[in-house]
Motif scaffolding. Structure first.
Motif: not given
Length: 726
Positions: A196-211, A239-244, A257-261
């Protein structure tokens, strides 16, 4: 009533108070419990306080979710174990036959559906990374807050936004089963960074799952496609990518919010549907293409809290899904298949379908203060506009449903009026119009397997056209506060849906299906819009360490939808569902918490269209009428947390259907702070119980025997994880 008030409801907290040792860990006192802020839910467009809602609502909080993640649970498991009235998970990537109060669930992510009601193919609960979820809101009963599809209720998954501090979270866990640790090994890695920088907030998410492989309680390997074309939960990767992002200045707020799965399952073998339960057919290596899911979703939101007309919220959304089903050989489980050609009845090797769905639209909501009418009164109103494009075809491009697109426009208004300090009254209306365009389409040649042998069914020409549907639905009810900690409520609500329009064109049949070259009109086979009326009464009590909520409901519809998998037919007729739910939670002391959630659901329908509700609803609508979860958790002085639950589903033995046996599953979990992070260990199905999965075993019926095709539940699985934030 617009001011901060003592929290009067357990609905928002005891959905999963349980679910974790959160209260024990925080050493909550009775004073703490009585000074919680009111909880509002966005699944109600008015952002209503849960204590003013004349119906059953639950909120699974961020703390609850975090604890369940550490204990090895997926989003689908959390919901199925702890939400009364929701069918237990079928154990696969599909949501087939998972209902809420015996009817369809509207699944939203940040208020947006990621699939189209025109052609159901539910995978959302299995593919959403639970680490990206801030909270989950459940609204029980038919409603139209977000339009079409919520005949049984709404599950709204609210994703995380950037936190106030710069931080990085890393979580990893491993799982395996004792039958074959190496073959069953699974892993998950999740990383998120908040800035978070001043009034701007960013969140990046990455995940991988295998079974890897999965095994039942008897040590038998579970098949990769137990539900016929839906896919399973083994030998898969996600595999997932999330950006908020968010930006706030003055009264203006912007959210993105952007998500790719990406999901891919590669089965080793086909499934043998003739065994009890279904099993891996090691004599038949899988010959189809992998089962896949590719999803992109973008949501934009603008909020202005300082306009003369009130608070303005505008949300735009876009989703794109490409979902590939499994290849299923012709046989008992797939008695209606696509041949190579009209003269060659051998199954087409490309008879595997891909569903392409695109949805986009704009939702506008205004929350106007009407304090001049009554203190705390509010009018919520707005307009929704949307468009769906749907197509389903074989891998060689042959269309299996009529390509279609639908435009919708809706207007709604919801009035909330507190009447003094004791009574809250609410009521609303929504009008929605759908303009459906169905293209001309040739339903391909199919072959039907019957006891007498294979029967070719020639292609049918389906004439499309432009069609319109509309619906006006209402809701009203009230909450009476007997004391600051006890309230009773009663409400009436309506929801509507357009049942799986694509399925009706895929199953298009002429009056004499054996005659080639026939033409039928979509107008003759298309479904009717279904409106469901739900009546509900209930009571809630929150008294320091003790919380309880109980409710009873009755729902009816004239155009209910029943799918008969043995005949591959969908019918509409009058139906009724009813039941009751209870959630109770007791904080014995700051270290020890116990609770119970339980529900009963049953239903009947008009089997011969004579106006009388005379037959039980099939098992694929209600597999287990009774579901109960008994849970407890304890925190030792050294910080070790121990938790567990017993999940029970009741027997269903109704005339005309396969008997669904009861099940009992015991899960155990522990967690402790080690170093900078938290270590967790969990065991699902602690006693390795051999039993069927009631929901999965109700999806398909053997057309030769009329019996449901049984699917085993997974046996004991061990989980170990570690989470750290820095």
């Amino acid at each position: 009533m617009g001011q901060k008030r003592v929290l009067r409801t357990s609905a928002a907290l005891t959905a999963l108070l349980s679910a974790s040792p959160v209260f024990a860990q925080d050493s909550a006192t009775e004073e703490d419990l009585l000074t919680l802020e009111p909880i509002t839910i966005s699944a109600y467009r008015s952002n209503a306080d849960t204590s003013t809602i004349p119906g059953t609502v639950q909120v699974i909080t961020s703390n609850d979710i975090e604890q369940r993640i550490l204990q090895g649970e997926s989003l689908e498991q959390i919901l199925s174990d702890f939400v009364p009235g929701l069918s237990v998970s079928n154990g696969t990537v599909s949501g087939a036959s998972q209902t809420l109060r015996g009817r369809n669930i509207q699944i939203l992510i940040d208020g947006v559906a990621r699939t189209s009601e025109l052609r159901g193919f539910d995978r959302e609960l299995a593919l959403v990374d639970v680490n990206s979820v801030e909270r989950i809101e459940i609204v029980k009963g038919s409603n139209a807050q977000y339009g079409n599809g919520a005949t049984g209720g709404t599950i709204n998954i609210v994703t995380k936004r950037a936190g106030d501090a710069t931080q990085t979270t890393v979580f990893t866990r491993l799982s395996a089963q004792g039958e074959s640790v190496s073959d069953s090994l699974g892993y998950e890695i999740f990383a998120a960074h908040d800035q978070r920088v001043d009034n701007i907030g960013l969140r990046l998410e990455l995940s991988a799952e295998s079974i890897g492989d999965r095994f039942d309680g008897a040590g038998r390997r579970l098949p990769s496609d137990p539900l016929v074309g839906q896919g399973g939960g083994d030998n898969s990767d996600i595999y997932s990518l999330g950006l908020a992002a968010d930006y706030e200045v003055g009264s203006h707020r912007f959210d993105l919010r952007f998500d790719a799965n990406r999901f891919k399952q590669t089965p080793d073998f086909f499934t043998d549907y003739l065994t009890d339960p279904v099993s891996v057919d090691t004599a038949q290596p899988y010959a189809g293409q992998p089962i896949k899911d590719e999803t992109q979703a973008l949501t934009l939101r603008y909020l202005n809290s300082d306009l003369a007309i009130g608070e303005l919220e505008i949300q735009g959304y876009y989703t794109d899904n490409k979902r590939t089903a499994a290849f299923v050989p012709a046989g008992v489980a797939n008695p209606l298949y696509y041949p190579v050609s009209p003269t060659n009845p051998r199954q087409n090797p490309n008879a595997q379908t891909r569903l392409d769905t695109t949805t986009y639209g704009i939702r506008t909501t205004v929350r106007s203060d009407l304090s001049q009418l009554a203190s705390g009164a509010k009018l919520t109103w707005g307009v929704d506009i949307g468009k769906d494009d749907v197509n389903q075809a074989l891998l060689d491009g042959t269309e299996v449903i009529a390509p279609m697109d639908q435009r919708s426009i809706a207007a709604f208004a919801q009035l909330d009026i507190p009447l003094g300090e004791k009574f809250d009254l609410s009521g609303g209306v929504r009008y929605e119009r759908f303009d459906l365009s169905v293209q001309n389409f040739v339903r391909p040649d199919v072959v039907q397997l019957t006891p007498a042998g294979a029967r070719p069914l020639p292609a049918v020409n389906v004439t499309g056209g432009n069609f319109d549907y509309d619906a006006t639905v209402f809701n009203f009810g009230g909450v009476y506060h007997l004391t600051p900690s006890t309230e009773i409520f009663a409400g009436f609500s309506q929801g509507f849906s357009l049942p799986d329009v694509g399925a009706f064109t895929r199953r298009a049949m002429a009056s004499n299906p054996l005659v080639p070259g026939q033409t039928i009109s979509y107008a003759a086979i298309g479904p009717e819009a279904q409106i469901v009326d739900t009546y509900e009464i209930g009571a809630r009590h929150t008294g320091g360490a003790f919380r309880i909520e109980a409710s009873a409901f009755f729902a009816t519809s004239d155009e209910g939808t029943v799918f008969n998998s043995a005949t591959n037919a969908i019918t509409q007729q009058k139906e009724e569902t009813w039941g009751g739910e209870i959630i109770a939670d007791y904080q014995v002391n700051p270290a020890f918490n116990v609770g119970l959630s339980a529900s009963f659901t049953e239903g009947r329908f008009d089997s011969n269209n004579d106006g009388e509700v005379d037959s039980w609803l099939p098992n694929n609508r209600i597999a287990a009428p009774v579901k109960a979860t008994l849970y407890g958790d304890y925190v030792f002085d050294n910080g070790l947390r121990v938790a567990g639950e017993i999940v029970y589903t009741g027997k269903r033995d109704n005339k005309g259907y396969t008997v669904v046996e009861d099940t009992t599953t015991v899960n155990a979990r522990l967690a402790k702070q080690i170093g900078l992070g938290e270590f967790s260990f969990a065991v699902d199905n602690l006693f390795d119980t051999i039993q069927l999965n009631p929901t999965a075993s109700s999806v398909r019926t053997n057309p030769l025997t009329g019996q449901d095709i049984p699917v085993a539940a997974e046996g004991r699985r061990f989980w170990a994880g570690y989470s750290v934030t820095f």
